[in-house]
Design a protein around this motif. Structure first.
Motif, PDB file in Angstrom:
ATOM      1  N   THR A   1       0.809  -1.247   0.029  1.00 53.38           N
ATOM      2  CA  THR A   1      -0.108   0.041   0.117  1.00 53.38           C
ATOM      3  C   THR A   1       0.841   1.171   0.012  1.00 53.38           C
ATOM      4  O   THR A   1       2.073   1.331   0.616  1.00 53.38           O
ATOM      5  N   LYS A   2       0.427   2.084  -0.604  1.00 56.65           N
ATOM      6  CA  LYS A   2       0.950   3.514  -0.749  1.00 56.65           C
ATOM      7  C   LYS A   2       1.522   3.998   0.349  1.00 56.65           C
ATOM      8  O   LYS A   2       0.399   4.191   1.478  1.00 56.65           O
ATOM      9  N   ARG A   3       2.435   4.738   0.685  1.00 58.16           N
ATOM     10  CA  ARG A   3       2.856   5.584   1.783  1.00 58.16           C
ATOM     11  C   ARG A   3       3.753   6.633   1.647  1.00 58.16           C
ATOM     12  O   ARG A   3       4.426   6.799   0.490  1.00 58.16           O
ATOM     13  N   LYS A   4       4.039   7.763   2.530  1.00 54.13           N
ATOM     14  CA  LYS A   4       5.051   8.955   2.407  1.00 54.13           C
ATOM     15  C   LYS A   4       6.010   8.698   3.296  1.00 54.13           C
ATOM     16  O   LYS A   4       5.764   8.342   4.643  1.00 54.13           O
ATOM     17  N   PHE A   5       7.239   8.848   2.946  1.00 50.71           N
ATOM     18  CA  PHE A   5       8.436   9.025   3.819  1.00 50.71           C
ATOM     19  C   PHE A   5       8.731  10.543   3.905  1.00 50.71           C
ATOM     20  O   PHE A   5       9.211  11.262   2.975  1.00 50.71           O
ATOM     21  N   LEU A   6       8.558  11.044   5.210  1.00 51.92           N
ATOM     22  CA  LEU A   6       8.726  12.537   5.390  1.00 51.92           C
ATOM     23  C   LEU A   6      10.153  12.696   5.767  1.00 51.92           C
ATOM     24  O   LEU A   6      10.820  12.176   6.470  1.00 51.92           O
ATOM     25  N   PRO A   7      10.869  13.981   5.270  1.00 46.99           N
ATOM     26  CA  PRO A   7      12.058  14.084   5.700  1.00 46.99           C
ATOM     27  C   PRO A   7      12.030  14.718   7.234  1.00 46.99           C
ATOM     28  O   PRO A   7      11.118  15.427   7.765  1.00 46.99           O
ATOM     29  N   ASN A   8      13.050  14.444   7.860  1.00 47.88           N
ATOM     30  CA  ASN A   8      13.102  15.042   9.497  1.00 47.88           C
ATOM     31  C   ASN A   8      13.747  16.493   9.390  1.00 47.88           C
ATOM     32  O   ASN A   8      15.039  16.652   9.391  1.00 47.88           O
ATOM     33  N   LEU A   9      12.737  17.405   9.303  1.00 43.91           N
ATOM     34  CA  LEU A   9      12.776  18.715   9.155  1.00 43.91           C
ATOM     35  C   LEU A   9      12.913  19.481  10.636  1.00 43.91           C
ATOM     36  O   LEU A   9      11.894  18.833  11.512  1.00 43.91           O
ATOM     37  N   HIS A  10      13.515  20.601  10.884  1.00 43.11           N
ATOM     38  CA  HIS A  10      13.448  21.113  12.156  1.00 43.11           C
ATOM     39  C   HIS A  10      13.755  22.602  11.698  1.00 43.11           C
ATOM     40  O   HIS A  10      14.803  22.962  10.829  1.00 43.11           O
ATOM     41  N   ASN A  11      12.984  23.571  12.356  1.00 44.54           N
ATOM     42  CA  ASN A  11      13.344  24.608  12.445  1.00 44.54           C
ATOM     43  C   ASN A  11      14.537  25.357  13.134  1.00 44.54           C
ATOM     44  O   ASN A  11      14.549  25.221  14.388  1.00 44.54           O
ATOM     45  N   VAL A  12      15.656  25.964  12.381  1.00 45.78           N
ATOM     46  CA  VAL A  12      16.815  26.227  13.258  1.00 45.78           C
ATOM     47  C   VAL A  12      17.313  27.449  12.991  1.00 45.78           C
ATOM     48  O   VAL A  12      16.886  28.072  11.830  1.00 45.78           O
ATOM     49  N   THR A  13      18.128  28.001  13.719  1.00 50.71           N
ATOM     50  CA  THR A  13      18.744  29.546  13.478  1.00 50.71           C
ATOM     51  C   THR A  13      20.070  29.346  13.315  1.00 50.71           C
ATOM     52  O   THR A  13      20.901  28.903  14.305  1.00 50.71           O
ATOM     53  N   LEU A  14      20.645  29.304  12.095  1.00 50.95           N
ATOM     54  CA  LEU A  14      21.922  29.293  11.945  1.00 50.95           C
ATOM     55  C   LEU A  14      22.602  30.605  11.529  1.00 50.95           C
ATOM     56  O   LEU A  14      22.181  31.658  11.362  1.00 50.95           O
ATOM     57  N   ILE A  15      23.802  30.857  12.335  1.00 51.08           N
ATOM     58  CA  ILE A  15      24.682  32.102  12.397  1.00 51.08           C
ATOM     59  C   ILE A  15      25.746  32.473  11.396  1.00 51.08           C
ATOM     60  O   ILE A  15      26.502  31.378  11.191  1.00 51.08           O
ATOM     61  N   SER A  16      25.293  33.354  10.604  1.00 51.57           N
ATOM     62  CA  SER A  16      26.428  33.581   9.657  1.00 51.57           C
ATOM     63  C   SER A  16      27.310  34.494   9.891  1.00 51.57           C
ATOM     64  O   SER A  16      27.010  35.701  10.461  1.00 51.57           O
ATOM     65  N   ASP A  17      28.673  33.923   9.845  1.00 52.46           N
ATOM     66  CA  ASP A  17      29.996  35.037  10.537  1.00 52.46           C
ATOM     67  C   ASP A  17      30.173  36.122   9.525  1.00 52.46           C
ATOM     68  O   ASP A  17      30.461  37.334  10.137  1.00 52.46           O
ATOM     69  N   VAL A  18      30.039  35.998   8.484  1.00 54.36           N
ATOM     70  CA  VAL A  18      30.095  36.982   7.391  1.00 54.36           C
ATOM     71  C   VAL A  18      29.223  38.113   7.256  1.00 54.36           C
ATOM     72  O   VAL A  18      29.552  39.331   7.298  1.00 54.36           O
ATOM     73  N   LEU A  19      27.881  37.902   7.334  1.00 53.77           N
ATOM     74  CA  LEU A  19      27.044  38.871   7.484  1.00 53.77           C
ATOM     75  C   LEU A  19      26.681  39.266   8.972  1.00 53.77           C
ATOM     76  O   LEU A  19      26.220  40.337   9.066  1.00 53.77           O
ATOM     77  N   GLY A  20      27.215  38.587   9.866  1.00 54.25           N
ATOM     78  CA  GLY A  20      27.160  38.947  11.291  1.00 54.25           C
ATOM     79  C   GLY A  20      25.577  39.100  11.784  1.00 54.25           C
ATOM     80  O   GLY A  20      25.165  39.853  12.658  1.00 54.25           O
ATOM     81  N   ARG A  21      24.906  38.038  11.371  1.00 56.97           N
ATOM     82  CA  ARG A  21      23.680  37.998  11.803  1.00 56.97           C
ATOM     83  C   ARG A  21      22.966  36.445  11.728  1.00 56.97           C
ATOM     84  O   ARG A  21      23.651  35.678  11.176  1.00 56.97           O
ATOM     85  N   SER A  22      21.867  36.176  12.260  1.00 55.35           N
ATOM     86  CA  SER A  22      21.422  34.980  12.312  1.00 55.35           C
ATOM     87  C   SER A  22      20.287  34.810  11.212  1.00 55.35           C
ATOM     88  O   SER A  22      19.630  35.791  10.906  1.00 55.35           O
ATOM     89  N   VAL A  23      20.127  33.523  10.513  1.00 56.97           N
ATOM     90  CA  VAL A  23      19.243  33.239   9.712  1.00 56.97           C
ATOM     91  C   VAL A  23      18.476  32.069   9.946  1.00 56.97           C
ATOM     92  O   VAL A  23      18.906  30.965  10.503  1.00 56.97           O
ATOM     93  N   ARG A  24      16.974  32.051  10.044  1.00 57.57           N
ATOM     94  CA  ARG A  24      16.334  30.998  10.353  1.00 57.57           C
ATOM     95  C   ARG A  24      15.706  30.107   9.071  1.00 57.57           C
ATOM     96  O   ARG A  24      15.431  30.917   8.158  1.00 57.57           O
ATOM     97  N   LEU A  25      16.076  28.794   9.288  1.00 56.96           N
ATOM     98  CA  LEU A  25      15.702  27.905   8.211  1.00 56.96           C
ATOM     99  C   LEU A  25      15.239  26.696   8.631  1.00 56.96           C
ATOM    100  O   LEU A  25      15.092  26.486   9.477  1.00 56.96           O
ATOM    101  N   ARG A  26      14.417  26.120   7.654  1.00 57.50           N
ATOM    102  CA  ARG A  26      13.828  24.793   8.137  1.00 57.50           C
ATOM    103  C   ARG A  26      14.652  23.627   7.275  1.00 57.50           C
ATOM    104  O   ARG A  26      14.684  23.624   5.966  1.00 57.50           O
ATOM    105  N   VAL A  27      15.399  23.066   8.012  1.00 58.38           N
ATOM    106  CA  VAL A  27      16.664  21.993   7.597  1.00 58.38           C
ATOM    107  C   VAL A  27      16.341  20.857   8.099  1.00 58.38           C
ATOM    108  O   VAL A  27      15.920  20.629   9.209  1.00 58.38           O
ATOM    109  N   SER A  28      16.798  19.793   7.153  1.00 61.88           N
ATOM    110  CA  SER A  28      16.811  18.477   7.594  1.00 61.88           C
ATOM    111  C   SER A  28      18.026  18.266   8.394  1.00 61.88           C
ATOM    112  O   SER A  28      18.928  18.997   8.709  1.00 61.88           O
TER     113      SER A  28
END
Length: 96
Positions: free
Chosen positions: A25-52
Protein backbone atom coordinates in the motif's frame (compact mmCIF):
# COMPACT_ATOMS: atom_id res chain seq x y z
CA UNK A 1 5.06 25.59 4.22
CA UNK A 2 6.37 22.77 2.11
CA UNK A 3 8.03 19.67 3.51
CA UNK A 4 11.37 20.42 1.92
CA UNK A 5 14.80 21.23 3.35
CA UNK A 6 15.83 24.86 2.71
CA UNK A 7 19.44 23.90 2.06
CA UNK A 8 19.60 20.44 0.50
CA UNK A 9 16.12 20.26 -1.11
CA UNK A 10 15.48 16.91 0.56
CA UNK A 11 11.73 16.34 0.31
CA UNK A 12 8.93 13.82 0.66
CA UNK A 13 9.55 10.42 -0.92
CA UNK A 14 6.94 7.81 -1.78
CA UNK A 15 7.07 4.08 -1.40
CA UNK A 16 5.15 1.05 -0.21
CA UNK A 17 4.19 -0.26 3.17
CA UNK A 18 4.65 -4.02 2.80
CA UNK A 19 2.60 -6.31 5.01
CA UNK A 20 3.52 -9.80 6.14
CA UNK A 21 1.39 -11.20 3.28
CA UNK A 22 3.37 -8.98 0.85
CA UNK A 23 0.43 -6.63 0.14
CA UNK A 24 1.79 -3.24 -0.88
CA UNK A 25 0.00 0.00 0.00
CA UNK A 26 1.21 3.51 -0.80
CA UNK A 27 2.90 5.57 1.92
CA UNK A 28 4.99 8.72 2.31
CA UNK A 29 8.46 8.99 3.82
CA UNK A 30 8.71 12.47 5.38
CA UNK A 31 12.07 14.23 5.82
CA UNK A 32 13.29 14.94 9.35
CA UNK A 33 12.87 18.74 9.26
CA UNK A 34 13.64 21.20 12.05
CA UNK A 35 13.31 24.96 12.33
CA UNK A 36 16.82 26.13 13.18
CA UNK A 37 18.62 29.44 13.55
CA UNK A 38 22.02 29.34 11.86
CA UNK A 39 24.57 32.10 12.39
CA UNK A 40 26.38 33.65 9.44
CA UNK A 41 29.79 34.95 10.53
CA UNK A 42 30.31 36.98 7.35
CA UNK A 43 26.92 38.70 7.46
CA UNK A 44 27.04 39.06 11.24
CA UNK A 45 23.45 37.95 11.74
CA UNK A 46 21.37 34.85 12.31
CA UNK A 47 19.21 33.18 9.67
CA UNK A 48 16.11 31.09 10.38
CA UNK A 49 15.74 28.08 8.07
CA UNK A 50 13.81 24.82 7.93
CA UNK A 51 16.59 22.25 7.58
CA UNK A 52 16.72 18.45 7.57
CA UNK A 53 18.81 16.72 10.23
CA UNK A 54 21.16 15.39 7.54
CA UNK A 55 21.53 18.90 6.07
CA UNK A 56 22.35 20.31 9.50
CA UNK A 57 25.04 17.67 10.04
CA UNK A 58 26.50 18.50 6.61
CA UNK A 59 26.63 22.22 7.42
CA UNK A 60 28.39 21.54 10.74
CA UNK A 61 30.82 19.12 9.08
CA UNK A 62 31.84 21.72 6.48
CA UNK A 63 32.60 24.43 9.03
CA UNK A 64 29.38 26.41 9.31
CA UNK A 65 26.76 27.98 7.10
CA UNK A 66 29.09 30.35 5.23
CA UNK A 67 31.63 27.67 4.32
CA UNK A 68 28.92 25.22 3.23
CA UNK A 69 27.16 27.76 1.01
CA UNK A 70 30.39 28.86 -0.67
CA UNK A 71 31.31 25.21 -1.40
CA UNK A 72 27.86 24.30 -2.78
CA UNK A 73 27.13 24.76 -6.47
CA UNK A 74 24.33 27.16 -7.43
CA UNK A 75 22.14 24.65 -9.27
CA UNK A 76 21.70 22.43 -6.20
CA UNK A 77 20.60 25.23 -3.83
CA UNK A 78 17.06 26.39 -3.12
CA UNK A 79 16.04 30.00 -3.74
CA UNK A 80 16.49 31.17 -0.10
CA UNK A 81 19.89 29.45 0.15
CA UNK A 82 21.00 30.95 -3.17
CA UNK A 83 19.95 34.41 -1.99
CA UNK A 84 22.02 33.90 1.18
CA UNK A 85 25.01 32.70 -0.83
CA UNK A 86 24.90 35.81 -3.03
CA UNK A 87 24.70 38.07 0.04
CA UNK A 88 27.71 36.31 1.59
CA UNK A 89 29.76 36.49 -1.63
CA UNK A 90 28.92 40.18 -2.07
CA UNK A 91 29.91 40.95 1.54
CA UNK A 92 33.17 38.97 1.16
CA UNK A 93 34.20 40.81 -2.02
CA UNK A 94 33.49 44.26 -0.54
CA UNK A 95 35.39 43.36 2.66
CA UNK A 96 38.65 42.68 0.81
Amino acid sequence: MSRRCSLTEKGVQTGHKVSHSNVKTKRKFLPNLHNVTLISDVLGRSVRLRVSAAGLRTVEHNGGLDAWLIKASNHELTAPALRLKREIEKKMTTAH
